[in-house]
Scaffold this motif. Structure first.
Motif, mmCIF file in Angstrom:
data_model
loop_
_atom_site.group_PDB
_atom_site.id
_atom_site.type_symbol
_atom_site.label_atom_id
_atom_site.label_comp_id
_atom_site.label_asym_id
_atom_site.label_seq_id
_atom_site.Cartn_x
_atom_site.Cartn_y
_atom_site.Cartn_z
ATOM 1 N N ILE A 5 93.312 34.612 93.661
ATOM 2 C CA ILE A 5 92.524 35.804 93.971
ATOM 3 C C ILE A 5 93.135 36.557 95.158
ATOM 4 C CG2 ILE A 5 90.277 36.637 94.770
ATOM 5 C CD1 ILE A 5 89.026 34.300 93.228
ATOM 6 N N ILE A 6 93.508 35.812 96.206
ATOM 7 C CA ILE A 6 94.143 36.442 97.375
ATOM 8 C C ILE A 6 95.421 37.160 96.956
ATOM 9 C CG2 ILE A 6 95.313 36.010 99.566
ATOM 10 C CD1 ILE A 6 92.315 35.788 99.780
ATOM 11 N N LEU A 7 96.218 36.502 96.109
ATOM 12 C CA LEU A 7 97.469 37.096 95.625
ATOM 13 C C LEU A 7 97.183 38.353 94.807
ATOM 14 C CD1 LEU A 7 100.548 36.878 95.340
ATOM 15 C CD2 LEU A 7 100.189 35.452 93.319
ATOM 16 N N ALA A 8 96.150 38.293 93.971
ATOM 17 C CA ALA A 8 95.794 39.443 93.140
ATOM 18 C C ALA A 8 95.378 40.639 93.996
ATOM 19 C CB ALA A 8 94.658 39.064 92.188
ATOM 20 N N ILE A 9 94.562 40.374 95.023
ATOM 21 C CA ILE A 9 94.117 41.453 95.909
ATOM 22 C C ILE A 9 95.303 42.049 96.653
ATOM 23 C CG2 ILE A 9 92.692 42.026 97.910
ATOM 24 C CD1 ILE A 9 91.103 41.469 95.392
ATOM 25 N N ARG A 10 96.238 41.187 97.078
ATOM 26 C CA ARG A 10 97.417 41.675 97.797
ATOM 27 C C ARG A 10 98.304 42.522 96.894
ATOM 28 N NH1 ARG A 10 98.275 41.804 103.040
ATOM 29 N NH2 ARG A 10 100.447 41.189 102.804
ATOM 30 N N ILE A 11 98.447 42.107 95.646
ATOM 31 C CA ILE A 11 99.280 42.863 94.705
ATOM 32 C C ILE A 11 98.679 44.235 94.439
ATOM 33 C CG2 ILE A 11 100.065 42.969 92.296
ATOM 34 C CD1 ILE A 11 100.412 39.940 92.396
ATOM 35 N N MET A 12 97.351 44.299 94.321
ATOM 36 C CA MET A 12 96.690 45.573 94.043
ATOM 37 C C MET A 12 96.705 46.502 95.243
ATOM 38 S SD MET A 12 93.467 44.714 91.557
ATOM 39 C CE MET A 12 92.754 43.446 92.578
ATOM 40 N N LEU A 17 85.129 42.949 91.212
ATOM 41 C CA LEU A 17 83.932 42.231 90.758
ATOM 42 C C LEU A 17 84.234 41.336 89.562
ATOM 43 C CD1 LEU A 17 81.279 45.095 91.048
ATOM 44 C CD2 LEU A 17 81.556 43.131 92.565
ATOM 45 N N LEU A 18 85.036 41.856 88.622
ATOM 46 C CA LEU A 18 85.385 41.060 87.444
ATOM 47 C C LEU A 18 86.210 39.830 87.815
ATOM 48 C CD1 LEU A 18 86.254 43.847 84.826
ATOM 49 C CD2 LEU A 18 84.319 42.266 84.768
ATOM 50 N N ILE A 19 87.142 40.005 88.745
ATOM 51 C CA ILE A 19 87.964 38.870 89.179
ATOM 52 C C ILE A 19 87.084 37.783 89.790
ATOM 53 C CG2 ILE A 19 89.651 38.149 90.927
ATOM 54 C CD1 ILE A 19 91.192 40.695 90.370
ATOM 55 N N ILE A 41 93.056 32.002 85.186
ATOM 56 C CA ILE A 41 94.258 32.639 85.726
ATOM 57 C C ILE A 41 94.742 33.781 84.843
ATOM 58 C CG2 ILE A 41 96.693 32.262 86.251
ATOM 59 C CD1 ILE A 41 95.951 29.471 87.222
ATOM 60 N N VAL A 42 94.749 33.565 83.518
ATOM 61 C CA VAL A 42 95.265 34.599 82.605
ATOM 62 C C VAL A 42 94.446 35.893 82.663
ATOM 63 C CG1 VAL A 42 95.674 35.182 80.185
ATOM 64 C CG2 VAL A 42 96.420 32.965 81.071
ATOM 65 N N PRO A 43 93.104 35.832 82.553
ATOM 66 C CA PRO A 43 92.344 37.081 82.659
ATOM 67 C C PRO A 43 92.524 37.800 83.996
ATOM 68 C CG PRO A 43 90.965 35.343 81.754
ATOM 69 C CD PRO A 43 92.214 34.692 82.241
#
Length: 227
Positions: free
Chosen positions: A15-22, A39-41, A60-62
């Motif tokens: 999740i941290i990685l996803a937020i950083r990428i966005m 919210l979905l994540i 992880i995939v979604p």
């Protein structure tokens, strides 16, 4: 227990990685699409974190798909202002030259109390001190005080200050903004005449600002930064 801790740690890292990428903007001011993805994540990550029978990959995939979708949407919004308006909407003027636009407030379903609360957060305690108030696409209000009500006030110095109106971005990354032109009471012909006088092409302009008095500033794109 150990497996649950490891799964939670992996999902937390994801999740941290996803937020950083966005983008860092996710942490502070969320646009509509960013809020939905965030919210979905959170909901998707909660399922495999609570149920150890769920495969970890089902979370992880979604999340990865949502991150990729947000990156694509952000890129489209960067390139196409019309798509950005469709997803995020446009700024809305709530107070224009000191006058409250009641129609826009009803459209936003915004009460007087809501407006005053946001003004107080901007250190404005009297609506009569406001020249312009704009509801931004992230839900925050930007406030421009009347010239005589600024911190070092012309009112105190007994000076008359000309009201040049709100400085707006009439060209953003080579695209003309009809919304901004309306605010500064100019039209496309005026902009193109300025560009012709300065020997610029609109596609070469990164930012052009203007106000009601006809004052303008132009920043050209850097070489190699053209879209």
């Amino acid at each position: 227990m150990i497996i649950s801790i490891i799964r939670a740690a992996l999902l937390y890292t994801m999740i941290i990685l996803a937020i950083r990428i966005m983008g860092k903007r996710q942490i502070s001011e969320l646009q509509t699409s960013e809020l939905v993805v965030t919210l979905l994540i959170s909901d998707i990550a909660a399922i495999p974190m609570q149920d150890s029978a769920q495969p970890l990959v089902s979370g992880i995939v979604p999340i990865a798909v949502l991150v990729m979708a947000e990156i694509v949407i952000s890129a489209l919004m960067l390139k196409h202002s019309g798509f950005r308006k469709l997803v995020c909407g446009s700024p809305i003027i709530l107070i224009n030259d000191g006058k409250v636009d009641q129609r826009q407030m009803r459209r936003l379903r915004m009460t007087i109390e809501d407006l005053f609360e946001q003004l107080r957060q901007k250190d404005v305690f009297s609506i009569h001190d406001v020249a312009y108030a704009i509801m931004e696409t992230n839900g925050k209000i930007s406030v421009i005080k009347r010239p005589e009500k600024e911190t070092i006030s012309a009112d105190t110095l007994k000076l008359e200050v000309p009201d040049n109106g709100l400085e707006t971005v009439v060209i953003s990354d080579g695209e003309l903004s009809d919304f901004s032109l309306k605010i500064c009471e100019k039209d496309a012909d005026w902009v193109y005449n300025i560009l012709q006088k300065e020997s610029y092409d609109i596609k070469d302009i990164f930012i052009m600002t203007a106000n009601r008095s006809g004052e303008y500033r132009i920043i050209k794109k850097n070489k190699g930064a053209s879209s």
